[in-house]
Design an enzyme around this catalytic site. Structure first.
Site, PDB file in Angstrom:
ATOM      1  N   ALA A  17      36.799   6.453  -0.532  1.00 22.86           N
ATOM      2  CA  ALA A  17      38.066   7.021  -0.064  1.00 22.86           C
ATOM      3  C   ALA A  17      38.293   8.408  -0.668  1.00 22.86           C
ATOM      4  CB  ALA A  17      39.221   6.088  -0.422  1.00 22.86           C
ATOM      5  N   SER A  41      36.492   8.354 -12.839  1.00 24.56           N
ATOM      6  CA  SER A  41      36.034   7.889 -14.138  1.00 24.56           C
ATOM      7  C   SER A  41      34.734   7.109 -13.989  1.00 24.56           C
ATOM      8  CB  SER A  41      37.129   6.994 -14.739  1.00 24.56           C
ATOM      9  OG  SER A  41      36.579   6.142 -15.693  1.00 24.56           O
ATOM     10  N   VAL A  49      30.683  -1.497  -2.809  1.00 23.09           N
ATOM     11  CA  VAL A  49      30.300  -2.133  -1.542  1.00 23.09           C
ATOM     12  C   VAL A  49      30.901  -1.297  -0.406  1.00 23.09           C
ATOM     13  CG1 VAL A  49      29.942  -4.534  -2.243  1.00 23.09           C
ATOM     14  CG2 VAL A  49      32.264  -3.680  -1.896  1.00 23.09           C
ATOM     15  N   ALA A  52      28.827  -0.932   5.998  1.00 23.90           N
ATOM     16  CA  ALA A  52      28.726  -1.014   7.461  1.00 23.90           C
ATOM     17  C   ALA A  52      29.918  -0.301   8.070  1.00 23.90           C
ATOM     18  CB  ALA A  52      28.706  -2.470   7.906  1.00 23.90           C
ATOM     19  N   LYS A  80      23.565   1.137  13.659  1.00 27.29           N
ATOM     20  CA  LYS A  80      24.206  -0.160  13.894  1.00 27.29           C
ATOM     21  C   LYS A  80      24.741  -0.197  15.330  1.00 27.29           C
ATOM     22  CE  LYS A  80      28.302  -2.779  12.502  1.00 27.29           C
ATOM     23  NZ  LYS A  80      29.502  -2.807  11.662  1.00 27.29           N
ATOM     24  N   PRO A  98      29.142  -6.072  20.551  1.00 25.75           N
ATOM     25  CA  PRO A  98      28.465  -4.773  20.636  1.00 25.75           C
ATOM     26  C   PRO A  98      29.448  -3.609  20.604  1.00 25.75           C
ATOM     27  CG  PRO A  98      28.742  -5.707  22.829  1.00 25.75           C
ATOM     28  CD  PRO A  98      29.430  -6.642  21.870  1.00 25.75           C
TER      29      PRO A  98
END
Ligand code: FAD
Length: 503
Positions: A17, A41, A49, A52, A80, A98
């Site tokens: 972010a 920090s 994580v 995707a 993807k 999809p």
């Protein structure tokens, strides 16, 4: 030049972010008018994580002038085409959500209505056979969408998988090149302006004080400024999204990377599988009142398809959103603004959405409440739409093999979702409203995929000749398959243009 213009932006946090915000906000630095400083920090680190994504990230890359091949190579990325869902409707079933549409609408009638009529009369292949992205994914192929709208390739939608750490580094390079100043240090305190109640400054462990006009809180789940300092409050959605823990562990790649994410439903949650160029990202999202931490970890480790590459990492969260994403002179982005579990890979998009809306409603030092309220209204809608779509996966199950699934199947859902369900169930109708992220194709994929079929079709379908429609459907189906068969393999496509530049 506005005499009240923001002079200094302080970004608190350097995870995905923080660096997305830093890279994007440099667009405000024309003539160096705004100083931007990011504090992070190393001792605290990032959530580590979030690998995707969904197709709107392409627009974000374009906004930042990012070359896509360079970006994929720098982040060990892959392409993807959607998400394969395993065991969600019932154990043993699978379907594909999809990117891009299914088939083509016909004289104003949605494709899924024609498919629905045909499926009521005879055994039909799954609807994913009418999606360019789904058929390419099934065959392990990838190509970028073509410009010719008459060809099925123009319907291909795609996004990326990438290494979260490398993505932050990639954006950091961009942001620093454009003048963002990075400060390493742990924030230990913050001070408010006694008159306005706005945050005036933050203080680092070594005593340095950093002042700012506008603070972007990207400090992760804790919400250092938005919550710990300003006490904004959090709306808890865990009665609808009961998963509250995750455990993640990368492993070596067993094979060439698939061009899709896989989500496999388990007895008390689900497991993700995200193939990158150099490793597989794996993790399990689960409800701690149905599964113990130690069992979740051993289930994950035992299921890995390759050699484990790092110690399993445990995370705790509560689904929900910050009551006001923007409070005073603090705008929260990323995990500090809320969290919907990663089932549809939406968090990075929510960051992007927050940044784009912040740029559109960018304040000056007078902090007009109308701008802030509009931002909060828009972000609330975006979060709630994502929430509803993710809840749909849990609610629309036929699984009855565990207490967890019994709870999800029987739970009440938000009114907004209940209304959608009702319109779908009767005549297969879906409407996209306002800022809604997921369109008809996404809802159709999940509803058909999990076995929720409409009772009837809408009346307009009756005006379309059945034989002609069925003939057109079959031609369409073959055209997607033929197109996919001519596309390069996913690994081959990567090798040609965007092989990883780091190990
Ligand atoms: P963080 O990564 O936690 O970064 C916080 C930053 O704040 C760090 O730099 C930290 O050092 C800094 N900081 C905190 N306190 C201080 C302090 N006192 N002083 C100085 N610095 C401080 N999103 C997707 O889009 N797709 C996915 O597939 C996906 N999967 C996910 C899986 C799980 C299990 C979880 C939990 C999230 C997932 N997400 C996913 C969400 C995604 O990881 C986050 O949205 C994204 O990483 C942004 O995180 P962040 O930058 O807000 O927070």
């Amino acid at each position: 030049m506005n005499a009240h213009a923001i002079r200094k932006i302080v970004i608190v946090g350097g995870g995905t972010a923080g660096w997305m915000a830093a890279a994007a906000l440099t667009t405000l630095r024309a003539k160096n008018a705004v100083e931007i400083c990011l504090v992070e920090s190393d001792e605290i680190g990032t959530v580590g994580v979030g690998e995707a994504t969904i197709p709107p990230l392409i627009a974000f890359n374009n906004m930042l002038g990012i070359n896509e091949d360079e970006f994929v190579a720098a982040t060990n990325g892959t392409f993807k085409l959607g998400i394969e869902f395993v065991n969600w409707g019932a154990v043993g079933e699978r379907y594909f959500h999809p990117f891009g549409p299914h088939g083509q609408d016909f004289r104003g009638v949605h494709f899924h209505q024609l498919y629905s009529r045909a499926a009521r009369q005879r055994a039909m292949p799954d609807i994913q056979n009418w999606s360019m992205s789904a058929v390419a994914a099934e065959l392990g192929r990838f190509a970028r969408p073509g410009p010719d709208a008459r060809l099925p390739l123009s319907q291909l939608g795609y996004a990326f998988h990438f290494d979260a750490g490398l993505y932050a580094l990639f954006l950091r390079r961009l942001a620093e090149t454009d003048g963002v100043r990075r400060v390493e240090g742990k924030i230990v305190a913050s001070a408010l302006d006694p008159e306005s109640g706005h945050v005036r400054s933050i203080t680092l462990a070594d005593g340095r004080e950093i002042e700012g006009d506008l603070f972007i809180d990207c400090s992760g789940f804790r919400g250092l400024l938005i919550e710990e300092k300003l006490g904004t409050g959090y709306e808890d959605w865990s009665k609808w999204l009961p998963c509250d823990r995750a455990v993640a562990a990368p492993c070596s790649l067993p094979d060439e990377p698939d061009p899709f994410t896989r989500s496999t439903a388990l007895a008390a949650g689900w497991q993700w599988r995200i193939p990158l160029q150099h490793r597989m990202g794996n993790g399990m999202v689960y409800a701690s009142n149905h599964l113990a931490r130690v069992d979740a970890e051993s289930m994950l480790v035992e299921s890995l398809e390759g050699d484990i590459l790092a110690e399993p990492r445990h995370l705790t969260f509560t689904a929900g959103r910050r009551r006001r994403a923007w409070n005073g002179n603090v705008v929260s982005l990323g995990l500090s603004s809320g969290f919907v579990e990663p089932l549809e890979s939406t968090s990075i998009h929510l960051i992007q959405s927050g940044i784009v809306k912040l740029l559109a409603l960018f304040p000056d030092r007078r902090f007009d409440p109308a701008e802030r309220d509009e931002y909060n209204r828009q972000m609330q809608t975006v979060f709630e739409d994502v929430r509803d779509f993710v809840i749909l996966h849990y609610k629309a199950t036929r699984r009855d093999d565990s207490e967890f699934w019994n709870y999800c199947r029987n739970m009440d859902v938000p009114d907004s979702l209940a209304t959608k369900f009702e319109l779908w169930r009767t005549k297969g109708r879906l409407f996209r409203e306002g800022f809604e992220l997921f369109g008809t194709a996404s809802w159709v994929a999940v509803l058909f995929g999990q076995g929720v079929l409409p009772l009837e079709t809408e009346p307009a379908v009756d005006a379309i000749d059945e034989d002609m429609a069925n003939d057109a459907l079959e031609k369409m189906r073959l055209s997607y398959r033929q197109m996919a068969e001519h596309m390069p393999g996913h690994a081959e496509f990567i090798a040609r243009s965007c092989t990883a530049s780091s190990g």
